[in-house]
Design an enzyme around this catalytic site. Structure first.
Site, PDB file in Angstrom:
ATOM      1  CB  CYS A   1      12.577   8.183  10.044  1.00  0.00           C
ATOM      2  SG  CYS A   1      13.471   6.844   9.219  1.00  0.00           S
TER       3      CYS A   1
ATOM      4  CD  GLU B   1      12.204   3.227   9.877  1.00  0.00           C
ATOM      5  OE1 GLU B   1      12.143   4.172  10.712  1.00  0.00           O
ATOM      6  OE2 GLU B   1      12.270   3.392   8.665  1.00  0.00           O
TER       7      GLU B   1
ATOM      8  CD  GLU C   1       9.995  11.914  12.795  1.00  0.00           C
ATOM      9  OE1 GLU C   1      10.968  11.337  12.287  1.00  0.00           O
ATOM     10  OE2 GLU C   1       8.876  11.370  12.929  1.00  0.00           O
TER      11      GLU C   1
ATOM     12  CE  LYS D   1      -1.649   2.612   3.073  1.00  0.00           C
ATOM     13  NZ  LYS D   1      -1.500   3.947   2.358  1.00  0.00           N
TER      14      LYS D   1
END
Length: 483
Positions: A287, A253, A386, A179
């Site tokens: 990330c 992750e 973040e 996806k």
């Protein structure tokens, strides 16, 4: 580049008509211009894709092919992807703003590299091992493919992160439903063309683009045996809850807020190219980046000045320009999110030394200037959350113990780096940082070594032999004889 409007989804080795008329709008990040639309998957399309992957796993023989036979088919996919490398790089950069200098390597080269690495790894590691028993006899330990995998991929490195999952699962003998993120769909059509041109059997790889609701439906689908997800920590928590209830294996992750620890002996001006890759690569939309820069107090002003001058020197521009170092963010929503964090950083007491707004000469597109914050405390929001944009927060520390304490004072633990003139000293510091991966005078993923996070940065590991093992399950066959 000419963009067409794909008519369907790649399912069971062919193009399948969508079950609804829903479409995803494709927007160019550098201009904000609407480019085309593509079909958006509904639950019925996911059902069709999962059924195809299940048939391919259970009935096509793919899962029981020899590693050598699978390797040959996987190599053919690598070659098909390499033939389409330029198209992959362009479609990624158009959609998410990744500078073409990066997409021409990471998005174009990495997928084929990973496919070959895992194909070879599977051949070198036999599926069965004969172990002497503790009290006599022998155990045959088998590593078998885990089954149908749902791979849910983010928009920041869409093809690289797809193949963090697809390369090892193919080598293991699994099948997959991918996806893609709705922000980066066009590159998945290039991938589908490559699959169709390869020797991968029908149904082994299926692709259904859609949003969060479709992702959630896929995660809980009864025909799926494992989830492999890269994305935000918030989404990862929700996926983990579902998988925990279903007792379904999952690799997560997730996000990061990593520390770049500048030691008192670091020659930072000589390391700026590596520092850029470890802190600002892909417009800050990576990330593992070390966006908390920890600097010794007696060299704090000097470090702030070095980073301020460096940020000002970076070339900001259209993602398709080979000279661009910082391109636009992926979406208008992401741009606004980063601007909100910048405003919060100022409100909390941080001082902007450069950047903070839209770059001059960029009237369109989702641009944010490379931004350096000084006078940041590790309790400030911009040091805790973040941001996912080109923003660095420089935090002072008094001594090495405080630096490590600040680095470890985070909900996350994904990446990080140590900058020093003494490599052994850097290694000693790296060993004390609570994180899944860390570099000394760089941060560069090694495909032969495990990558993943601790704490709120995730569960499980990708890359290396550990990445292959994530798509295998062990079976022990106990024998009374000794072999």
């Amino acid at each position: 580049m000419t963009l067409t409007e794909p008519a369907g989804f790649f399912i069971d080795g062919a193009w399948a008509a969508p079950s609804t008329s829903q479409r995803i709008d494709i927007i160019e990040a550098s201009t904000g211009r609407a480019l085309t639309t593509v079909p958006q998957a509904a639950e019925a399309d996911v059902d069709t894709a999962v059924a195809a992957a299940r048939r391919a796993f259970d009935n096509s023989g793919w899962s029981s092919w020899t590693p050598e036979a699978r390797a040959k088919a996987i190599y053919s996919l690598a070659e098909a992807l390499e033939a389409r490398a330029a198209a992959t790089a362009q479609t990624v950069s158009i959609q998410n703003g990744m500078p073409i200098s990066i997409s021409s390597t990471s998005e174009s080269v990495v997928p084929a590299t990973l496919l070959r690495y895992y194909a070879d790894l599977a051949v070198r590691h036999p599926a069965e091992e004969h172990r002497p028993g503790f009290a006599g006899g022998t155990t045959i330990v088998r590593r078998e493919p885990i089954g149908v995998v749902a791979a849910i991929v983010p928009w920041n490195f869409p093809q690289t992160l797809t193949f963090f999952k697809v390369a090892p699962l193919l080598a293991a003998g699994c099948t997959v439903v991918i996806k893609p993120s709705p922000e980066t769909v066009l590159d998945s059509y290039v991938l589908a063309e490559a699959i169709a041109a390869s020797d991968i059997p029908a149904g082994v790889i299926n692709i259904v683009p859609g949003g969060r609701e479709i992702g959630a439906y896929l995660v809980a689908h009864p025909g799926v045996d494992k989830i492999a997800f890269t994305g935000s920590t918030a989404a990862g928590r929700a996926i983990g809850e579902v998988c925990g209830r279903l007792i379904r294996p999952v690799t997560l992750e997730l996000g990061g807020k990593s520390a770049s620890i500048v030691l008192d002996d670091a020659d930072l001006p000589s390391l700026l190219e590596q520092f850029f890759a470890a802190t600002l690569m892909n417009n800050g939309q990576t990330c593992y980046l070390g966006t908390r820069v920890l600097a010794p107090r007696h060299r704090y002003a000097e470090t702030v000045d070095i980073l301020t001058d460096f940020a000002r020197s970076l070339t900001v521009g259209n993602a398709l320009d080979p000279a661009t170092q910082i391109g636009p963010l992926a979406t208008a929503t992401q741009q606004q999110k980063v601007q909100n964090y910048i405003s919060r950083g100022v409100a909390d007491g941080g001082r902007i030394t450069t950047g903070g707004g839209r770059p001059a000469g960029t009237d369109t597109g989702w641009f944010v200037e490379p931004t350096i914050f000084a006078d940041v405390d590790n309790s400030h929001t911009i040091a805790r959350e973040e941001i996912f944009g080109p923003v660095l927060a420089v935090i002072p520390y008094a001594d090495l113990d405080e630096a490590i304490a600040v680095a470890n004072d985070s909900d996350f633990g994904l990446g990080g780096s140590v900058w020093t003139s003494d490599e052994q000293r850097g290694i000693d510091v790296a060993r004390r940082v609570q994180t899944g991966s860390i570099g000394v005078n760089n941060f560069s993923l090694d495909f032969c070594s495990p990558f993943g996070g601790i704490k709120a940065s995730g569960l499980g590991r990708e890359l290396g032999p550990e990445g292959l093992a994530a798509y295998q399950q062990s079976k022990s066959i106990f024998l009374t004889t000794t072999r």
